[in-house]
Design a protein around this motif. Structure first.
Motif, short mmCIF file in Angstrom:
data_model
loop_
_atom_site.label_atom_id
_atom_site.label_comp_id
_atom_site.label_asym_id
_atom_site.label_seq_id
_atom_site.Cartn_x
_atom_site.Cartn_y
_atom_site.Cartn_z
N VAL A 21 -19.63 -50.37 10.30
CA VAL A 21 -18.84 -49.17 9.99
C VAL A 21 -17.94 -49.44 8.77
O VAL A 21 -17.86 -48.63 7.85
CB VAL A 21 -17.98 -48.75 11.21
N LEU A 22 -17.29 -50.61 8.78
CA LEU A 22 -16.36 -50.93 7.68
C LEU A 22 -17.04 -50.89 6.31
O LEU A 22 -16.47 -50.37 5.35
CB LEU A 22 -15.75 -52.32 7.91
N VAL A 23 -18.25 -51.43 6.21
CA VAL A 23 -18.87 -51.52 4.88
C VAL A 23 -19.29 -50.15 4.36
O VAL A 23 -19.63 -50.02 3.19
CB VAL A 23 -20.10 -52.47 4.83
N THR A 24 -19.27 -49.13 5.21
CA THR A 24 -19.59 -47.79 4.70
C THR A 24 -18.36 -47.11 4.09
O THR A 24 -18.45 -46.02 3.56
CB THR A 24 -20.16 -46.88 5.81
N TYR A 25 -17.20 -47.77 4.19
CA TYR A 25 -15.97 -47.18 3.62
C TYR A 25 -15.95 -47.47 2.11
O TYR A 25 -16.12 -48.62 1.69
CB TYR A 25 -14.74 -47.79 4.30
N PRO A 26 -15.74 -46.44 1.31
CA PRO A 26 -15.77 -46.64 -0.14
C PRO A 26 -14.76 -47.71 -0.59
O PRO A 26 -13.60 -47.65 -0.21
CB PRO A 26 -15.38 -45.26 -0.70
N GLY A 27 -15.24 -48.65 -1.37
CA GLY A 27 -14.36 -49.69 -1.89
C GLY A 27 -14.51 -51.01 -1.16
O GLY A 27 -14.07 -52.06 -1.65
N ILE A 28 -15.12 -50.98 0.04
CA ILE A 28 -15.32 -52.25 0.76
C ILE A 28 -16.72 -52.77 0.42
O ILE A 28 -17.72 -52.11 0.65
CB ILE A 28 -15.16 -52.06 2.29
N LYS A 29 -16.71 -53.98 -0.15
CA LYS A 29 -17.97 -54.56 -0.59
C LYS A 29 -18.63 -55.32 0.56
O LYS A 29 -19.82 -55.16 0.84
CB LYS A 29 -17.66 -55.52 -1.75
N GLU A 30 -17.82 -56.13 1.22
CA GLU A 30 -18.33 -56.94 2.33
C GLU A 30 -17.21 -57.13 3.34
O GLU A 30 -16.03 -57.00 2.99
CB GLU A 30 -18.70 -58.34 1.83
N CYS A 31 -17.57 -57.50 4.54
CA CYS A 31 -16.50 -57.79 5.51
C CYS A 31 -17.02 -58.66 6.64
O CYS A 31 -18.24 -58.80 6.84
CB CYS A 31 -15.92 -56.50 6.06
N ALA A 32 -16.08 -59.22 7.39
CA ALA A 32 -16.43 -60.00 8.58
C ALA A 32 -15.29 -59.85 9.58
O ALA A 32 -14.12 -59.85 9.19
CB ALA A 32 -16.61 -61.47 8.21
N CYS A 33 -15.63 -59.68 10.85
CA CYS A 33 -14.60 -59.50 11.87
C CYS A 33 -14.59 -60.65 12.86
O CYS A 33 -15.65 -61.18 13.23
CB CYS A 33 -14.83 -58.20 12.65
N ILE A 34 -13.40 -61.01 13.28
CA ILE A 34 -13.26 -62.05 14.31
C ILE A 34 -12.22 -61.59 15.33
O ILE A 34 -11.52 -60.61 15.10
CB ILE A 34 -12.82 -63.42 13.72
N GLY A 35 -12.13 -62.31 16.45
CA GLY A 35 -11.08 -62.04 17.43
C GLY A 35 -9.89 -62.94 17.17
O GLY A 35 -10.06 -64.13 16.89
N ILE A 36 -8.69 -62.38 17.18
CA ILE A 36 -7.47 -63.20 17.07
C ILE A 36 -6.58 -62.88 18.27
O ILE A 36 -6.77 -61.85 18.94
CB ILE A 36 -6.69 -62.93 15.76
N ASP B 239 -14.38 -54.04 -3.62
CA ASP B 239 -15.04 -53.85 -4.91
C ASP B 239 -14.03 -54.14 -6.02
O ASP B 239 -12.82 -53.97 -5.82
CB ASP B 239 -15.54 -52.40 -5.05
N ASP B 240 -14.51 -54.56 -7.18
CA ASP B 240 -13.60 -54.92 -8.28
C ASP B 240 -12.64 -53.78 -8.62
O ASP B 240 -13.06 -52.61 -8.70
CB ASP B 240 -14.42 -55.27 -9.54
N ILE C 119 -10.05 -61.09 1.14
CA ILE C 119 -10.42 -62.43 0.67
C ILE C 119 -11.44 -62.26 -0.45
O ILE C 119 -12.08 -61.21 -0.56
CB ILE C 119 -10.98 -63.32 1.82
N PRO C 120 -11.59 -63.29 -1.30
CA PRO C 120 -12.51 -63.14 -2.44
C PRO C 120 -13.98 -63.09 -2.03
O PRO C 120 -14.79 -62.42 -2.64
CB PRO C 120 -12.22 -64.36 -3.32
#
Lengths: 485, 76
Positions: free
Chosen positions: A405-420, A438-439, A468-469
């Motif tokens: 779902v997150l990567v379909t948001y404009p401006g998000i190139k990549e992502c990863a989710c974890i539990g904290i 995105d740049d 994060i980069p």
């Protein structure tokens, strides 16, 4: 000989017809009324709705008496029940529909076109039936298909036969020491194996079950405990954190009434375990380790086993746990390996998924994917949970489901989710999202949260965001979420 | 806007419903999205908005909107 749970309910209706089986708000249903409603529901499914043995029905599971009628009425008709959360997101629901091809959907506000849909209270006002010519389901027929969060993101349909659910209820009742005199308060979702399991435990024993929406109104819980003489309840660790936040330690004043508490589904902080022991010194505080596929595999009772609270206890009665290596060979005491579970309570596999089923067993032992070790006294310690699944207040979330779902948001190139760890100390874990933008883009993460909330259930919305980069990956391109922990 | 309107608007925003769905008799659980997680959020947001602090004893007694309004009125 093991009988299906619905069969046991009818036996209890003969033994104590006038005893209260279910209470919801001001409505009380006796065992004989429950049996006749279940029977009437079976006839309505067969005759009015033309549902046949082996058909699947999806029931939107909320804590209503109508759910109990629909659930056991379907079982009596030989129909397979697929319980889902009332707030299940559309993507997940569509996936489940495609996978199981239901003949009927019960309790959905927005019906899916071309599938018959009826309200959850459809069965409430049926005239009860006392017809005696009924046939109970065979013990090895399928009772339920419960969808769980898979590591790949797609839910998996766990097949539970009448044998599995009846054996599980029996094993739990033996450990907890439930009797027909018990009065249980149920404030858990019934679409999950924990809450649904409690319904089966209580009704198969001939005890009384009080259906309550949730733990939200703590004062109401206290009122019900007092007025109905509640002897037990079930909760997940986040329910306990909530009760503590809302009412401090006031619940302790009911400790003389409470014979048992069942706790499950998520790790619990040690200080909470000690606080429960202090508040409920005479109560059987039973915490389980289990999965939908292998319900309540082990149990620990806090008061009598207080020197082993760091473990998940011993194998549940009639369940055999072994620790195996990667070739399926048993490992000795003290050696860490995969926790494998065998017994009548264990699933036979996944619906229409031969490969996952084959991969999930060593012979007739179910591979949990969790790692653990036994000590000399037979206590099992859990070393790591199925990798990457996030446990938000007892509800399992696949990181992949949130990431897509997150990567379909404009401006998000990549992502990863974890539990904290939940910063508010309420839910155990919450979701943290690592985002690569995105740049030249800046985002307001509150807008992103809102966007995720439009696609997924509220508990799946990330609480913490960090940009994060780049996302760490293996050489084959698989996200290395554990590195981000 | 009086306290009750403020409270209703805040609760409506957290529960993602229109304020018309909430009145002084609306109780916890009357609206399906009013679950424990949202209830905690409502309490925290109320504390921030009205700059007040609720003890567990008080929180426990907040069963409907009128209880919440009364608790705030006593503190400001």
């Amino acid at each position: 000989m093991l009988e299906s749970v619905v069969n046991q309910i009818f036996s209890k209706a003969l033994l104590f017809p006038n005893k209260k089986a279910l209470i919801e708000e001001n409505k009380a249903i006796s065992y004989s009324e429950l049996a006749s409603k279940i029977l009437a529901t079976k006839f309505a499914l067969e005759n009015d709705l033309n549902i046949k043995k082996g058909d699947r029905v999806i029931i939107s599971a909320n804590k209503q008496i109508g759910f109990v009628y629909a659930y056991f009425g379907a079982h009596l008709a030989g129909v397979i029940v697929v319980p889902v959360d009332f707030d299940t997101n559309q993507t997940r629901l569509q996936y489940i529909i495609l996978k199981i091809k239901p003949a009927l959907m019960i309790g959905f506000e927005n019906p899916i076109s071309n599938i018959m849909n009826i309200p959850i209270d459809y069965f409430d006002n049926l005239k009860g039936s006392s017809e005696i010519n009924k046939e109970f389901p065979q013990i090895d027929e399928i009772a339920d298909i419960v969808f769980t969060t898979g590591t790949t993101g797609d839910p998996k349909g766990v097949i539970l036969k009448h044998r599995n659910i009846a054996a599980s209820a029996n094993n739990i009742n033996i450990f907890i020491q439930n009797t027909s005199e018990d009065v249980e308060l149920l404030a858990l979702p019934v679409s999950h194996s924990f809450g649904l399991g409690r319904i089966r435990c209580v009704l198969s024993k001939g005890a009384t079950l009080i259906l309550l929406g949730s733990f939200t109104n703590v004062k109401k819980i206290f009122r019900i405990i007092e007025t109905h003489g509640v002897t037990g309840f079930a909760m997940v660790p986040s329910s306990w954190a909530y009760i503590k936040k809302m009412s401090g330690t006031k619940i302790g004043k009911f400790s003389h009434l409470i014979k048992y508490i069942e706790i499950g589904s998520a790790p619990m902080p040690m200080e909470d375990k000690h606080l429960l022991i202090k508040l409920f010194p005479l109560t059987r505080i039973c915490m389980h380790y289990g999965l939908t596929e292998a319900s309540r595999s082990s149990f620990i009772e806090f008061n009598s086993q207080k020197d082993k609270l760091e473990t998940v206890g011993k194998s549940t009665p009639n369940v055999l746990i072994t620790i195996k290596d990667e070739n399926g060979t048993d490992l000795p005491i003290g050696v860490e390996g995969e926790i494998c579970v065998k017994g009548d309570s264990v699933t036979s596999g996944y619906w229409n998924d031969t490969k996952t089923t084959t991969d999930s067993f060593w012979s007739d032992s179910f591979r949990t994917g969790d790692w653990g070790v036994f000590d000399e006294s037979g206590y099992l310690s859990l070393k790591s949970r199925k990798k990457e699944i996030i446990n938000v207040g007892g509800k399992k979330v696949s990181p992949i489901e949130v990431e897509v779902v997150l990567v379909t948001y404009p401006g998000i190139k990549e992502c990863a989710c974890i539990g904290i760890e939940d910063p508010n100390q309420l839910l155990g874990e919450v979701i943290k999202a690592f985002i690569v933008l995105d740049d030249g883009i800046n985002l307001n993460f509150n807008d992103v949260k809102k966007y995720v909330g439009e696609h997924l259930e509220a508990y799946k919305i990330p609480v913490v965001f960090e940009t994060i980069p780049e996302i760490p990956k293996t050489s084959s391109g698989k996200i290395q979420r554990l590195i981000l922990k | 806007m009086n306290i009750q309107e403020n409270v209703v608007n805040l609760i409506a925003r957290v529960l993602e419903v229109t304020p018309e769905k909430i009145n002084e008799d609306t109780a916890i659980g009357d609206i399906p999205s009013w679950d424990s997680l949202r209830h905690v959020t409502i309490i925290i947001e109320l504390e921030k908005h009205f700059k007040v602090n609720f003890e567990p004893e008080i929180i426990m007694n907040m069963e409907d909107v009128s209880d919440i309004v009364a608790a705030i009125e006593e503190r400001i």
